[in-house]
Design a protein around this motif. Structure first.
Motif, PDB file in Angstrom:
ATOM      1  N   ILE A   1      29.614  -4.721  19.967  1.00  0.00           N
ATOM      2  CA  ILE A   1      28.744  -5.792  20.705  1.00  0.00           C
ATOM      3  C   ILE A   1      27.929  -5.390  21.760  1.00  0.00           C
ATOM      4  CG2 ILE A   1      28.004  -8.324  21.606  1.00  0.00           C
ATOM      5  CD1 ILE A   1      30.971  -8.660  19.737  1.00  0.00           C
ATOM      6  N   LYS A   2      28.541  -4.586  22.380  1.00  0.00           N
ATOM      7  CA  LYS A   2      28.284  -4.304  24.136  1.00  0.00           C
ATOM      8  C   LYS A   2      26.904  -3.161  23.624  1.00  0.00           C
ATOM      9  CE  LYS A   2      30.308  -5.610  27.697  1.00  0.00           C
ATOM     10  NZ  LYS A   2      31.341  -5.406  28.642  1.00  0.00           N
ATOM     11  N   LYS A   3      27.662  -2.440  22.607  1.00  0.00           N
ATOM     12  CA  LYS A   3      27.319  -1.371  22.308  1.00  0.00           C
ATOM     13  C   LYS A   3      25.373  -1.481  20.631  1.00  0.00           C
ATOM     14  CE  LYS A   3      30.688   2.285  22.169  1.00  0.00           C
ATOM     15  NZ  LYS A   3      31.685   3.152  21.737  1.00  0.00           N
ATOM     16  N   GLN A   4      26.040  -2.620  20.402  1.00  0.00           N
ATOM     17  CA  GLN A   4      25.077  -2.882  18.754  1.00  0.00           C
ATOM     18  C   GLN A   4      23.554  -3.641  20.429  1.00  0.00           C
ATOM     19  OE1 GLN A   4      27.468  -4.988  16.250  1.00  0.00           O
ATOM     20  NE2 GLN A   4      27.999  -3.815  15.373  1.00  0.00           N
ATOM     21  N   ARG A   5      23.958  -4.175  20.830  1.00  0.00           N
ATOM     22  CA  ARG A   5      23.140  -4.526  21.782  1.00  0.00           C
ATOM     23  C   ARG A   5      22.592  -3.688  22.545  1.00  0.00           C
ATOM     24  NH1 ARG A   5      26.109  -9.749  25.013  1.00  0.00           N
ATOM     25  NH2 ARG A   5      26.396 -11.198  23.552  1.00  0.00           N
ATOM     26  N   GLN A   6      22.597  -2.600  22.687  1.00  0.00           N
ATOM     27  CA  GLN A   6      22.362  -1.434  23.869  1.00  0.00           C
ATOM     28  C   GLN A   6      20.792  -0.848  22.749  1.00  0.00           C
ATOM     29  OE1 GLN A   6      25.409   1.068  25.804  1.00  0.00           O
ATOM     30  NE2 GLN A   6      25.228  -0.563  27.081  1.00  0.00           N
ATOM     31  N   GLU A   7      22.059  -0.899  21.167  1.00  0.00           N
ATOM     32  CA  GLU A   7      20.872  -0.299  20.194  1.00  0.00           C
ATOM     33  C   GLU A   7      20.066  -1.053  20.206  1.00  0.00           C
ATOM     34  OE1 GLU A   7      23.863   0.787  17.212  1.00  0.00           O
ATOM     35  OE2 GLU A   7      24.611   2.239  18.442  1.00  0.00           O
ATOM     36  N   MET A   8      19.992  -2.529  19.716  1.00  0.00           N
ATOM     37  CA  MET A   8      18.887  -3.183  19.944  1.00  0.00           C
ATOM     38  C   MET A   8      18.227  -3.157  20.762  1.00  0.00           C
ATOM     39  SD  MET A   8      21.243  -6.563  17.843  1.00  0.00           S
ATOM     40  CE  MET A   8      19.889  -7.409  18.005  1.00  0.00           C
ATOM     41  N   GLN A   9      18.232  -3.584  22.001  1.00  0.00           N
ATOM     42  CA  GLN A   9      17.273  -3.495  23.119  1.00  0.00           C
ATOM     43  C   GLN A   9      16.440  -1.594  22.842  1.00  0.00           C
ATOM     44  OE1 GLN A   9      19.788  -4.058  26.457  1.00  0.00           O
ATOM     45  NE2 GLN A   9      20.400  -5.737  26.707  1.00  0.00           N
TER      46      GLN A   9
ATOM     47  N   ALA B   1      12.916  -1.732  22.041  1.00  0.00           N
ATOM     48  CA  ALA B   1      11.959  -1.186  23.738  1.00  0.00           C
ATOM     49  C   ALA B   1      11.401  -0.156  22.897  1.00  0.00           C
ATOM     50  CB  ALA B   1      12.675  -0.597  24.255  1.00  0.00           C
ATOM     51  N   GLU B   2      11.793   0.179  21.861  1.00  0.00           N
ATOM     52  CA  GLU B   2      10.899   1.681  20.877  1.00  0.00           C
ATOM     53  C   GLU B   2      10.351   1.242  19.876  1.00  0.00           C
ATOM     54  OE1 GLU B   2      11.986   5.541  17.508  1.00  0.00           O
ATOM     55  OE2 GLU B   2      13.545   3.773  18.345  1.00  0.00           O
ATOM     56  N   LEU B   3      10.386  -0.355  19.332  1.00  0.00           N
ATOM     57  CA  LEU B   3       9.592  -0.792  18.146  1.00  0.00           C
ATOM     58  C   LEU B   3       8.760  -1.266  19.085  1.00  0.00           C
ATOM     59  CD1 LEU B   3      11.331  -3.502  16.383  1.00  0.00           C
ATOM     60  CD2 LEU B   3      10.207  -1.605  15.352  1.00  0.00           C
ATOM     61  N   LYS B   4       8.498  -1.979  20.511  1.00  0.00           N
ATOM     62  CA  LYS B   4       7.036  -2.406  21.665  1.00  0.00           C
ATOM     63  C   LYS B   4       6.474  -1.368  21.716  1.00  0.00           C
ATOM     64  CE  LYS B   4      10.212  -5.912  23.432  1.00  0.00           C
ATOM     65  NZ  LYS B   4       9.886  -6.905  25.284  1.00  0.00           N
ATOM     66  N   ASP B   5       6.972   0.631  21.836  1.00  0.00           N
ATOM     67  CA  ASP B   5       6.053   1.408  21.906  1.00  0.00           C
ATOM     68  C   ASP B   5       5.882   1.046  20.945  1.00  0.00           C
ATOM     69  OD1 ASP B   5       7.791   1.777  24.882  1.00  0.00           O
ATOM     70  OD2 ASP B   5       8.694   2.855  23.824  1.00  0.00           O
ATOM     71  N   ARG B   6       5.840   1.231  19.629  1.00  0.00           N
ATOM     72  CA  ARG B   6       5.440   1.237  18.709  1.00  0.00           C
ATOM     73  C   ARG B   6       4.404   0.464  18.613  1.00  0.00           C
ATOM     74  NH1 ARG B   6       8.300   5.351  15.388  1.00  0.00           N
ATOM     75  NH2 ARG B   6       9.645   7.156  16.557  1.00  0.00           N
ATOM     76  N   ASP B   7       4.950  -0.545  18.624  1.00  0.00           N
ATOM     77  CA  ASP B   7       3.608  -1.826  18.324  1.00  0.00           C
ATOM     78  C   ASP B   7       1.958  -1.266  18.900  1.00  0.00           C
ATOM     79  OD1 ASP B   7       2.129  -3.787  17.848  1.00  0.00           O
ATOM     80  OD2 ASP B   7       3.465  -5.195  19.357  1.00  0.00           O
TER      81      ASP B   7
END
Length: 268
Positions: A3-11, A15-21
């Motif tokens: 779950i931590k790995k998934q959360r990190q990946e989600m974060q 972040a990548e989505l924010k950069d792309r936005d």
């Protein structure tokens, strides 16, 4: 840990989505600026096209004026040639009349000399007649002959006098005609000077119009070059806008894929 790995990946994905936005927002702002620049260029092109059409109409008007002035100059040149021909004919006629007057003067002088000679002869005959009156009986035959010669001489003198009067009348007529010809020649010279002045004025006006026409043609060529440059810049701007639109579509599709992945991760 999963779950931590998934959360990190989600974060990381967030972040990548924010950069792309943020990149998309920057691209949209740049695209808006390009659209505004394209609108301003299009407005400039329309203004230049209107100016070009107005200059073309002015050029056509100037060409019509130049054609009318050229026809007027040709007409004035033809009138000038006719005036020159008339003047030459008048001068030739004046020379002929002058020659006739000279010949008449020579003939009159010769007749006057002959008349003086005959008058002297008459005087001599009169003197001889006075001297020979004492010998009238003896020289009657010779006196009759002399009287006959005197009558013939008198007839000749009368005839020469009438011819002299005729020649004097002809001389007066020639002098009056010479005066009329001089007056006509003076009038023709004045008309010729006026026509030359008008021709020079028209030539100056034509040269000024030709210079103005050349300046307007240079300005039109400059405007055409600016129009071609603006068209090329507009084509480059349109091509850039198309590329940016393709990049925007590509980013949009990528964002859709990321959203699908994010929704699947959310479901997980």
């Amino acid at each position: 840990s999963i779950i931590k790995k998934q959360r990190q990946e989600m974060q990381l994905l967030i972040a990548e989505l924010k950069d792309r936005d943020k990149e998309l927002n920057d691209m949209v702002a740049v695209h808006q600026r390009h659209i505004q620049a394209w609108e301003s260029d299009r407005h400039k092109i329309l203004t230049l096209a209107q100016r070009c059409s107005s200059l073309t109409s002015d050029l056509n008007d100037k060409k019509a004026v130049i054609k009318s002035l050229t026809r007027r100059i040709q007409l004035l040149e033809s009138q000038q040639n006719e005036s020159k021909a008339t003047l030459e004919n008048t001068q030739q006629r004046f020379k002929e009349l002058t020659q006739k007057v000279t010949d008449s003067s020579v003939c009159c002088q010769a007749l006057e000399e002959k008349n003086e000679t005959l008058h002297c002869s008459v005087l001599e005959l009169s003197v001889k007649t006075g001297q020979l009156q004492a010998r009238e009986q003896e020289l009657l035959t010779m006196l009759r002959l002399k009287d006959t010669a005197l009558v013939e001489t008198t007839d000749h003198i009368t005839e020469f006098t009438s011819q002299l009067k005729k020649l004097e009348g002809a001389l007066r007529a020639v002098k009056s005609e010479d005066f009329c010809l001089n007056r006509d020649q003076t009038e023709l010279n004045m008309t010729l000077r006026e026509l030359m002045l008008q021709t020079n004025k028209l030539k100056d006006t034509l040269s000024e119009r030709m210079k103005e026409n050349s300046r307007q043609q240079e300005e039109i060529l400059h405007l055409k070059e600016e129009n071609s440059c603006l068209r090329s810049e507009l084509a480059l701007a349109v091509e850039k806008a198309q590329r940016k639109d393709e990049l925007y579509q590509f980013a949009k599709s990528k964002q859709a894929r990321n959203e699908k992945e994010l929704s699947s991760l959310r479901q997980v």
